[in-house]
Design a protein around this motif. Structure first.
Motif, PDB file in Angstrom:
ATOM      1  N   SER A 100      -7.492 -27.414  12.159  1.00 20.30           N
ATOM      2  CA  SER A 100      -6.866 -28.465  12.936  1.00 20.30           C
ATOM      3  C   SER A 100      -5.993 -27.911  14.053  1.00 20.30           C
ATOM      4  CB  SER A 100      -6.063 -29.357  11.996  1.00 20.30           C
ATOM      5  OG  SER A 100      -5.536 -30.433  12.698  1.00 20.30           O
ATOM      6  N   SER A 103      -7.922 -25.967  16.903  1.00 22.89           N
ATOM      7  CA  SER A 103      -8.931 -26.711  17.672  1.00 22.89           C
ATOM      8  C   SER A 103      -8.393 -27.133  19.036  1.00 22.89           C
ATOM      9  CB  SER A 103      -9.334 -27.963  16.891  1.00 22.89           C
ATOM     10  OG  SER A 103      -8.244 -28.867  16.860  1.00 22.89           O
ATOM     11  N   ALA A 104      -9.299 -27.557  19.923  1.00 17.63           N
ATOM     12  CA  ALA A 104      -8.874 -28.050  21.240  1.00 17.63           C
ATOM     13  C   ALA A 104      -8.006 -29.296  21.077  1.00 17.63           C
ATOM     14  CB  ALA A 104     -10.093 -28.348  22.116  1.00 17.63           C
ATOM     15  N   GLU A 105      -8.309 -30.119  20.060  1.00 18.55           N
ATOM     16  CA  GLU A 105      -7.468 -31.284  19.761  1.00 18.55           C
ATOM     17  C   GLU A 105      -6.035 -30.835  19.447  1.00 18.55           C
ATOM     18  OE1 GLU A 105      -7.469 -34.455  19.925  1.00 18.55           O
ATOM     19  OE2 GLU A 105      -6.069 -35.170  18.397  1.00 18.55           O
ATOM     20  N   LEU A 107      -4.570 -28.227  20.551  1.00 25.03           N
ATOM     21  CA  LEU A 107      -3.951 -27.811  21.814  1.00 25.03           C
ATOM     22  C   LEU A 107      -3.439 -29.017  22.596  1.00 25.03           C
ATOM     23  CD1 LEU A 107      -3.378 -25.599  24.010  1.00 25.03           C
ATOM     24  CD2 LEU A 107      -5.624 -26.147  24.932  1.00 25.03           C
ATOM     25  N   LEU A 108      -4.259 -30.068  22.666  1.00 28.13           N
ATOM     26  CA  LEU A 108      -3.830 -31.277  23.385  1.00 28.13           C
ATOM     27  C   LEU A 108      -2.587 -31.873  22.726  1.00 28.13           C
ATOM     28  CD1 LEU A 108      -7.157 -33.174  24.268  1.00 28.13           C
ATOM     29  CD2 LEU A 108      -5.776 -31.691  25.725  1.00 28.13           C
ATOM     30  N   VAL A 109      -2.627 -32.018  21.402  1.00 30.06           N
ATOM     31  CA  VAL A 109      -1.504 -32.615  20.680  1.00 30.06           C
ATOM     32  C   VAL A 109      -0.215 -31.824  20.914  1.00 30.06           C
ATOM     33  CG1 VAL A 109      -0.559 -32.925  18.341  1.00 30.06           C
ATOM     34  CG2 VAL A 109      -2.835 -33.810  18.897  1.00 30.06           C
TER      35      VAL A 109
END
Lengths: 251, 251
Positions: A100, A103-105, A107-109
């Motif tokens: 988690s 992941s790229a997600e 990084l965004l979060v």
């Protein structure tokens, strides 16, 4: 119903000349509290804030940034995307959480979380009468910043912020922004190239006039020229490598 | 010297129940203006804002998000990372700018720019008396959001925000944040695992007590349990693929 915040934010401009007076300790505490009050994605709170007043640390970071106001200010913050605490929880729990936050997600979060905190701090500081400037220039040398700030894996220094009482001769003013109708779309994105081009042309004139008026005609660059020059200079192309090394976008 | 913003932001909590009254047109304009006034990295302004009041578009986005307040609100924003305008400038200039906005640095800049804008809008809206909630849940199905909003290449929908007048029985309250000393580090990051663990343990008790008090003891989850469950559920693992498809992190 108040328009206090609207009026305050509309006046925003970056301040790059500060008095040497340090920011009050009690204000620093309030700024962090206001920052922490920002929304956070799924309660993750994937950030940390480094507050810096040690002159040596400031000097080290100034070498990275190249900007004198990294040293000459009332206080300095560095905003860090931070999943170190989540990795500690991961060690203790039987869950597999790494996917988690790697992941790229993730990084965004983390980037969004840290930025929400920072902008709360910016608005609160300006309301207190301080000036602020963001420092993306700390990304010029991520490895050095990690070393100077002792950052562990699963953390990443996103940007800094210098703040303080503006110098008496500080004379910044809000820079003209892209036309309202260019950044604001109703119900669907308007991707018509011709109308976007028209809007950018008008904006280029506005920006050129703004620079011209502030420099007695010495500078009259358009926005399009400025960003074309900047973006073709291909800066910080090591960022993906730096993110990978720090434990991000591995999956 | 004002503490208005500090006091306002400290009261923040996400609102998820809104009256049906639409937000005044004049307020929407002011919110966008306040958003645009935020700092922007190297003047790039790499964002766009989609304002949504069309019930059909709201319904489509609700299917992605799964949250009823995507439809039931006073207004809806979607915040988009946007290099489409830069790609138009790129077509006309003799520069090669693509590497820049397709790099990981470009992703950070665009995400940070859009988030600064959004948080200015959040603070201004709350000052006007509205409630807000961020919608990361739009990232559940990026392809569908791109389709619904007609988003071109080099744009990416980062998150939404629903806002409006809070329902009379809306009873949210600020959720306890990580301990001050845990997120705030002086001059260097304190990576001591034992002290981080101690702080998280105390925080887990605070969060558990908070939930327990709000649910008459029905729920008493700790923060560590909550985030371990959430992060091990491995959500949105297609994000890198979606970013690539939209023109990001290609280099």
């Amino acid at each position: 119903m108040s328009e206090h915040v609207y009026n305050l934010l509309k006046q925003h401009h970056s301040v790059r000349k500060f008095k040497k007076e340090p920011i009050l300790e009690s204000h620093i505490k309030q700024l962090i509290e206001a920052g922490q009050s920002a929304s956070t994605s799924s309660y993750l709170q994937a950030y940390s804030i480094i507050g810096i007043n040690d002159p040596e640390v400031k000097e080290d970071l100034k070498e990275v940034s190249g900007q004198p106001y990294v040293v000459e200010n009332g206080y300095l913050f560095v905003f860090v995307m931070d999943y170190y605490r989540h990795s500690i929880v991961n060690q203790e729990s039987k869950h597999d959480m790494e996917t988690s936050f790697e992941s790229a997600e993730g990084l965004l979060v983390g980037t969004i979380d840290a930025t929400l905190v920072a902008q709360n701090i910016a608005a609160t500081a300006e309301d207190m009468g301080y000036g602020i400037v963001y420092l993306g220039s700390l990304r010029n040398d991520i490895e050095r910043v990690r070393e100077v700030l002792n950052l562990p894996e699963h953390t990443f220094p996103l940007f800094g912020m210098a703040l303080g009482i503006p110098e008496d001769d500080e004379d910044g003013s809000p820079k003209p922004r892209l036309p309202f109708e260019h950044v604001f779309h109703q119900n669907q994105y308007d991707r018509d190239v011709e109308s976007q081009r028209e809007q950018l042309k008008a904006y280029d004139q506005t920006v050129s006039d703004y620079y011209s008026a502030r420099t007695n005609g010495e500078r009259s660059e358009t926005w399009s020229n400025q960003i074309a020059n900047f973006m073709s200079s291909k800066q910080r192309l090591d960022m993906l490598e730096q993110l990978n090394k720090s434990g991000f976008i591995r999956k």
